[in-house]
Write a protein that holds these residues in place. Structure first.
Motif, PDB file in Angstrom:
ATOM      1  N   VAL A  65      -0.447  -3.851 -18.130  1.00 48.84           N
ATOM      2  CA  VAL A  65       0.362  -4.733 -18.964  1.00 48.84           C
ATOM      3  C   VAL A  65       1.107  -5.684 -17.867  1.00 48.84           C
ATOM      4  O   VAL A  65       1.118  -7.062 -18.313  1.00 48.84           O
ATOM      5  CB  VAL A  65       1.484  -3.760 -19.527  1.00 48.84           C
ATOM      6  N   LEU A  66       1.455  -5.517 -16.866  1.00 49.98           N
ATOM      7  CA  LEU A  66       2.215  -6.356 -15.904  1.00 49.98           C
ATOM      8  C   LEU A  66       1.024  -7.392 -15.414  1.00 49.98           C
ATOM      9  O   LEU A  66       1.192  -8.639 -15.399  1.00 49.98           O
ATOM     10  CB  LEU A  66       2.667  -5.418 -14.534  1.00 49.98           C
ATOM     11  N   GLU A  67      -0.053  -6.690 -14.944  1.00 52.51           N
ATOM     12  CA  GLU A  67      -1.048  -7.670 -14.734  1.00 52.51           C
ATOM     13  C   GLU A  67      -1.605  -8.729 -15.486  1.00 52.51           C
ATOM     14  O   GLU A  67      -1.840  -9.892 -15.503  1.00 52.51           O
ATOM     15  CB  GLU A  67      -2.452  -6.895 -14.210  1.00 52.51           C
ATOM     16  N   MET A  68      -1.570  -8.269 -16.834  1.00 49.29           N
ATOM     17  CA  MET A  68      -1.946  -9.080 -18.080  1.00 49.29           C
ATOM     18  C   MET A  68      -0.841 -10.084 -18.382  1.00 49.29           C
ATOM     19  O   MET A  68      -1.118 -11.455 -18.359  1.00 49.29           O
ATOM     20  CB  MET A  68      -2.458  -8.227 -19.392  1.00 49.29           C
ATOM     21  N   ALA A  69       0.413  -9.544 -18.183  1.00 50.29           N
ATOM     22  CA  ALA A  69       1.660 -10.616 -18.432  1.00 50.29           C
ATOM     23  C   ALA A  69       1.485 -11.680 -17.532  1.00 50.29           C
ATOM     24  O   ALA A  69       2.161 -12.813 -17.617  1.00 50.29           O
ATOM     25  CB  ALA A  69       2.787  -9.768 -18.301  1.00 50.29           C
ATOM     26  N   ILE A  70       1.174 -11.536 -16.143  1.00 51.41           N
ATOM     27  CA  ILE A  70       1.364 -12.306 -15.140  1.00 51.41           C
ATOM     28  C   ILE A  70       0.155 -12.957 -14.900  1.00 51.41           C
ATOM     29  O   ILE A  70      -0.016 -14.195 -14.391  1.00 51.41           O
ATOM     30  CB  ILE A  70       1.864 -11.852 -13.755  1.00 51.41           C
ATOM     31  N   ASP A  71      -0.906 -12.794 -15.422  1.00 51.01           N
ATOM     32  CA  ASP A  71      -2.238 -13.555 -15.564  1.00 51.01           C
ATOM     33  C   ASP A  71      -2.224 -14.805 -16.121  1.00 51.01           C
ATOM     34  O   ASP A  71      -1.723 -14.986 -17.287  1.00 51.01           O
ATOM     35  CB  ASP A  71      -3.434 -12.653 -16.193  1.00 51.01           C
ATOM     36  N   PRO A  72      -2.346 -16.110 -15.350  1.00 50.76           N
ATOM     37  CA  PRO A  72      -2.259 -17.430 -16.059  1.00 50.76           C
ATOM     38  C   PRO A  72      -3.053 -17.624 -17.166  1.00 50.76           C
ATOM     39  O   PRO A  72      -2.641 -18.648 -17.906  1.00 50.76           O
ATOM     40  CB  PRO A  72      -2.682 -18.282 -14.974  1.00 50.76           C
ATOM     41  N   PHE A  73      -4.186 -16.891 -17.524  1.00 52.56           N
ATOM     42  CA  PHE A  73      -4.892 -17.289 -18.670  1.00 52.56           C
ATOM     43  C   PHE A  73      -4.480 -16.576 -19.958  1.00 52.56           C
ATOM     44  O   PHE A  73      -5.033 -16.617 -21.033  1.00 52.56           O
ATOM     45  CB  PHE A  73      -6.538 -16.815 -18.425  1.00 52.56           C
ATOM     46  N   THR A  74      -3.262 -15.433 -19.843  1.00 48.33           N
ATOM     47  CA  THR A  74      -2.734 -14.837 -20.959  1.00 48.33           C
ATOM     48  C   THR A  74      -2.163 -15.751 -21.735  1.00 48.33           C
ATOM     49  O   THR A  74      -1.110 -16.278 -21.142  1.00 48.33           O
ATOM     50  CB  THR A  74      -2.070 -13.666 -20.552  1.00 48.33           C
ATOM     51  N   PRO A  75      -2.515 -15.773 -23.137  1.00 49.07           N
ATOM     52  CA  PRO A  75      -1.472 -16.759 -23.874  1.00 49.07           C
ATOM     53  C   PRO A  75      -0.021 -16.367 -24.090  1.00 49.07           C
ATOM     54  O   PRO A  75       0.364 -15.216 -24.115  1.00 49.07           O
ATOM     55  CB  PRO A  75      -2.222 -16.400 -25.332  1.00 49.07           C
TER      56      PRO A  75
END
Length: 122
Positions: free
Chosen positions: A45-55
């Motif tokens: 969840v953390l990595e998805m939240a800080i990923d620049p391509f996550t809306p």
């Protein structure tokens, strides 16, 4: 009303972008205490939240799930043996399930790398 809605949306997006720069150390300390079982979905969840391509709208719910993890008093307080982190685990896995289409192999790999650093003997 449409213009008012657009103005709120712009403010909302700005808040989401600002919230992606939080201190990871707080989450790391909680995860070490909680163990590998809850650490894996939390790191994803953390990595998805800080990923620049996550809306932006996805980031909001991801950050909410992480905030729920950090809160010491929730449905089952974290200090309760056995059940303390169960509600946190459910919240994290639910949000991962909802937004699974945004989970990329690189996000999963970054989370796994952090997981192995936190728990090297598993």
């Amino acid at each position: 009303m449409t213009e008012n809605y657009k103005n709120k949306e712009k403010i909302y997006d700005a808040e989401v972008l600002e919230s992606s720069t939080f201190d990871e150390n707080i989450i790391i300390k909680i995860l070490i205490k909680a163990g590998r079982t809850i650490a894996k979905p939390a790191l994803e969840v953390l990595e998805m939240a800080i990923d620049p391509f996550t809306p932006a709208q996805v980031r909001v719910s991801l950050m909410a799930a992480l905030a729920y993890l950090i809160m010491p008093f929730d449905l089952f307080p974290d200090f309760m043996p056995l059940v303390g982190f169960s509600d946190d685990f459910v919240a994290l896995t639910a949000v991962l399930s909802i937004w699974s289409k945004y989970m990329t192999p690189s996000i999963r790999a970054r989370a796994e790398t952090k997981l192995n650093k936190l728990f090297p003997f598993y």
